[in-house]
Design an enzyme around this catalytic site. Structure first.
Site, PDB file in Angstrom:
ATOM      1  N   LYS A 158       0.816  -1.214   0.000  1.00 45.18           N
ATOM      2  CA  LYS A 158       0.000   0.000   0.000  1.00 45.18           C
ATOM      3  C   LYS A 158       0.857   1.275   0.000  1.00 45.18           C
ATOM      4  O   LYS A 158       0.360   2.350  -0.321  1.00 45.18           O
ATOM      5  CB  LYS A 158      -0.973   0.017   1.183  1.00 45.18           C
ATOM      6  CG  LYS A 158      -0.361   0.219   2.553  1.00 45.18           C
ATOM      7  CD  LYS A 158      -1.438   0.157   3.626  1.00 45.18           C
ATOM      8  CE  LYS A 158      -0.881   0.358   5.026  1.00 45.18           C
ATOM      9  NZ  LYS A 158      -0.402   1.730   5.257  1.00 45.18           N
ATOM     10  N   ASP A 159       2.138   1.162   0.347  1.00 46.08           N
ATOM     11  CA  ASP A 159       3.037   2.316   0.325  1.00 46.08           C
ATOM     12  C   ASP A 159       3.683   2.534  -1.038  1.00 46.08           C
ATOM     13  O   ASP A 159       4.392   3.527  -1.231  1.00 46.08           O
ATOM     14  CB  ASP A 159       4.162   2.139   1.359  1.00 46.08           C
ATOM     15  CG  ASP A 159       3.664   2.205   2.793  1.00 46.08           C
ATOM     16  OD1 ASP A 159       2.605   2.828   3.024  1.00 46.08           O
ATOM     17  OD2 ASP A 159       4.324   1.635   3.678  1.00 46.08           O
ATOM     18  N   ARG A 189      -7.327   9.249   3.238  1.00 48.13           N
ATOM     19  CA  ARG A 189      -8.378   8.255   2.977  1.00 48.13           C
ATOM     20  C   ARG A 189      -9.206   8.005   4.231  1.00 48.13           C
ATOM     21  O   ARG A 189     -10.445   8.000   4.195  1.00 48.13           O
ATOM     22  CB  ARG A 189      -7.742   6.946   2.486  1.00 48.13           C
ATOM     23  CG  ARG A 189      -8.709   5.762   2.431  1.00 48.13           C
ATOM     24  CD  ARG A 189      -7.977   4.464   2.129  1.00 48.13           C
ATOM     25  NE  ARG A 189      -6.979   4.131   3.138  1.00 48.13           N
ATOM     26  CZ  ARG A 189      -7.246   3.508   4.279  1.00 48.13           C
ATOM     27  NH1 ARG A 189      -8.489   3.154   4.585  1.00 48.13           N
ATOM     28  NH2 ARG A 189      -6.276   3.221   5.141  1.00 48.13           N
ATOM     29  N   ARG A 190      -8.522   7.799   5.343  1.00 45.75           N
ATOM     30  CA  ARG A 190      -9.239   7.555   6.597  1.00 45.75           C
ATOM     31  C   ARG A 190      -9.974   8.808   7.053  1.00 45.75           C
ATOM     32  O   ARG A 190     -11.122   8.744   7.492  1.00 45.75           O
ATOM     33  CB  ARG A 190      -8.255   7.084   7.672  1.00 45.75           C
ATOM     34  CG  ARG A 190      -7.692   5.691   7.414  1.00 45.75           C
ATOM     35  CD  ARG A 190      -6.615   5.329   8.404  1.00 45.75           C
ATOM     36  NE  ARG A 190      -6.105   3.972   8.163  1.00 45.75           N
ATOM     37  CZ  ARG A 190      -4.823   3.629   8.225  1.00 45.75           C
ATOM     38  NH1 ARG A 190      -3.906   4.534   8.517  1.00 45.75           N
ATOM     39  NH2 ARG A 190      -4.454   2.385   7.996  1.00 45.75           N
ATOM     40  N   ARG A 235       2.143  11.053  13.148  1.00 45.11           N
ATOM     41  CA  ARG A 235       3.173  10.376  12.370  1.00 45.11           C
ATOM     42  C   ARG A 235       3.979   9.462  13.276  1.00 45.11           C
ATOM     43  O   ARG A 235       3.872   9.490  14.487  1.00 45.11           O
ATOM     44  CB  ARG A 235       4.107  11.414  11.729  1.00 45.11           C
ATOM     45  CG  ARG A 235       3.504  12.247  10.613  1.00 45.11           C
ATOM     46  CD  ARG A 235       3.294  11.444   9.336  1.00 45.11           C
ATOM     47  NE  ARG A 235       4.439  10.600   9.021  1.00 45.11           N
ATOM     48  CZ  ARG A 235       5.577  11.010   8.476  1.00 45.11           C
ATOM     49  NH1 ARG A 235       5.740  12.285   8.179  1.00 45.11           N
ATOM     50  NH2 ARG A 235       6.549  10.169   8.206  1.00 45.11           N
ATOM     51  N   ARG A 282       3.185   5.840  17.484  1.00 46.14           N
ATOM     52  CA  ARG A 282       1.843   6.424  17.410  1.00 46.14           C
ATOM     53  C   ARG A 282       0.989   5.974  18.596  1.00 46.14           C
ATOM     54  O   ARG A 282       0.245   6.759  19.180  1.00 46.14           O
ATOM     55  CB  ARG A 282       1.172   6.058  16.083  1.00 46.14           C
ATOM     56  CG  ARG A 282       1.578   6.967  14.930  1.00 46.14           C
ATOM     57  CD  ARG A 282       0.882   6.584  13.650  1.00 46.14           C
ATOM     58  NE  ARG A 282       1.587   5.503  12.963  1.00 46.14           N
ATOM     59  CZ  ARG A 282       1.105   4.844  11.916  1.00 46.14           C
ATOM     60  NH1 ARG A 282      -0.095   5.130  11.444  1.00 46.14           N
ATOM     61  NH2 ARG A 282       1.813   3.892  11.336  1.00 46.14           N
ATOM     62  N   CYS A 287      -0.508   7.282  -2.402  1.00 49.09           N
ATOM     63  CA  CYS A 287      -0.755   6.970  -0.997  1.00 49.09           C
ATOM     64  C   CYS A 287      -1.541   8.077  -0.299  1.00 49.09           C
ATOM     65  O   CYS A 287      -2.286   7.822   0.632  1.00 49.09           O
ATOM     66  CB  CYS A 287       0.577   6.772  -0.267  1.00 49.09           C
ATOM     67  SG  CYS A 287       1.689   5.604  -1.046  1.00 49.09           S
TER      68      CYS A 287
END
Length: 311
Positions: free
Chosen positions: A83-84, A131-132, A149, A155, A242
């Site tokens: 996904k990255d 996206r989130r 980040r 996190r 991304c």
């Protein structure tokens, strides 16, 4: 096939190392006589931790330095969270294969164990993903969403220290690091649809390195490959990356694929969704057709407003 020492390039985060070790294990199990080494490489995305991802730009943010080492022959393959990965790779490089896909859903973590639906406008939810954020605002417009980040553990530590009250993260990473006991809930993909190819670990290779491909072919998962290649074909057609609010997921249903996708405005005010079903051998073709329909249905306008906010 001549035996060789295979050098795997990876980022140095705990999750990246887990993924590299997983590829190493697959290779050693399939080719017991082969020596496999892991080489840690620091990327730009690992060094810049005080700026939101969407403000840095996403072209190779977590991959560029590793890809340079791959092109230079310092490593034989690179391991990434798929996904990255940008949809366009540097000249001379290509994706060689993927491991069986892990959990595709996002998860919600909170300081006090509450689920997302119990949060109010007084609660802060941390995520660095547009996206989130856009999907959260569509369903819960009252939430206070803050950028966060760092690697998975940092996190979580920031949340526990009070920076935010809850976090949304990829479920695969949480599972791989053995942190499932911190999960308040797995998020329904109809509420928060995952990123393109979320949960998949990919192997990047030099296109001219014919010697490495038998090794990669020996561990590649064909079903996962078909699914993620269709999702990436969708994303490429959207010209997304991304840091664009584009989501997609693929399910196997009775030997056919069900592909769902979404494009969202940053404030969650607009969503363009579509779902298709197709045979496995036409998945990428149908995913492109779905993307073109979504662009015509309003996704193009949404993405244009994000890329050119001052136009």
């Amino acid at each position: 096939m001549n035996q060789r020492i295979i050098k795997i390039g990876t980022r140095g985060s705990e999750l990246a190392l887990w993924q590299a070790n997983e590829v190493q294990t697959y290779l050693k199990n399939a080719f017991p006589q082969t020596e496999v080494e892991i080489v840690v490489i620091k990327t730009k995305g690992d060094k810049i931790l005080d700026v939101a991802l969407s403000k840095i730009g996403d072209k190779g943010l977590f991959t560029k330095e590793i890809e340079q080492a791959l092109l230079a022959g310092e490593i034989d393959l690179a391991v990434h969270s798929l996904k990255d990965m940008p949809t366009e790779l540097p000249e001379g490089l290509s994706l060689g294969g993927v491991l069986p896909r892990g959990e595709i859903r996002d998860v919600f973590l909170s300081r006090d164990g509450r689920k997302l639906s119990a949060f109010t406008g007084n609660d802060k939810v941390g995520t660095s993903s547009l996206r989130r954020k856009s999907q959260l605002l569509n369903h819960f417009p009252y939430l206070d969403i803050v950028d966060i980040r760092g690697n998975v553990n940092s996190r979580i530590q920031k949340m526990q220290e009070g920076y935010c009250d809850g976090l949304i993260m990829a479920g695969a990473g949480i599972q791989r690091l053995g942190l499932e006991d911190l999960v308040s809930e797995y998020l329904d993909p109809t509420v928060i649809m995952p990123a393109v190819s979320q949960g998949a670990i990919t192997i990047e290779v030099r296109e001219d390195d014919e010697d490495i491909m038998p090794y990669i072919d020996g561990i590649n998962d064909d079903l996962t490959w078909t699914m993620v290649m269709a999702e990436r074909a969708f994303l490429r057609t959207m010209e997304g990356g991304c840091q664009v609010p584009v989501a997609c997921r693929t399910l196997l249903v009775d030997d056919r694929l069900k592909i769902s996708a979404l494009v969202a405005a940053l404030d969650g005010s607009q969503l363009v969704r579509e779902t298709i079903e197709c045979d496995l051998d036409e998945a990428s073709e149908k995913a492109v057709e779905m993307a073109l329909r979504m662009l015509e249905a309003g996704a193009a306008d949404i993405l244009k407003s994000i890329r050119y906010p001052d136009a």
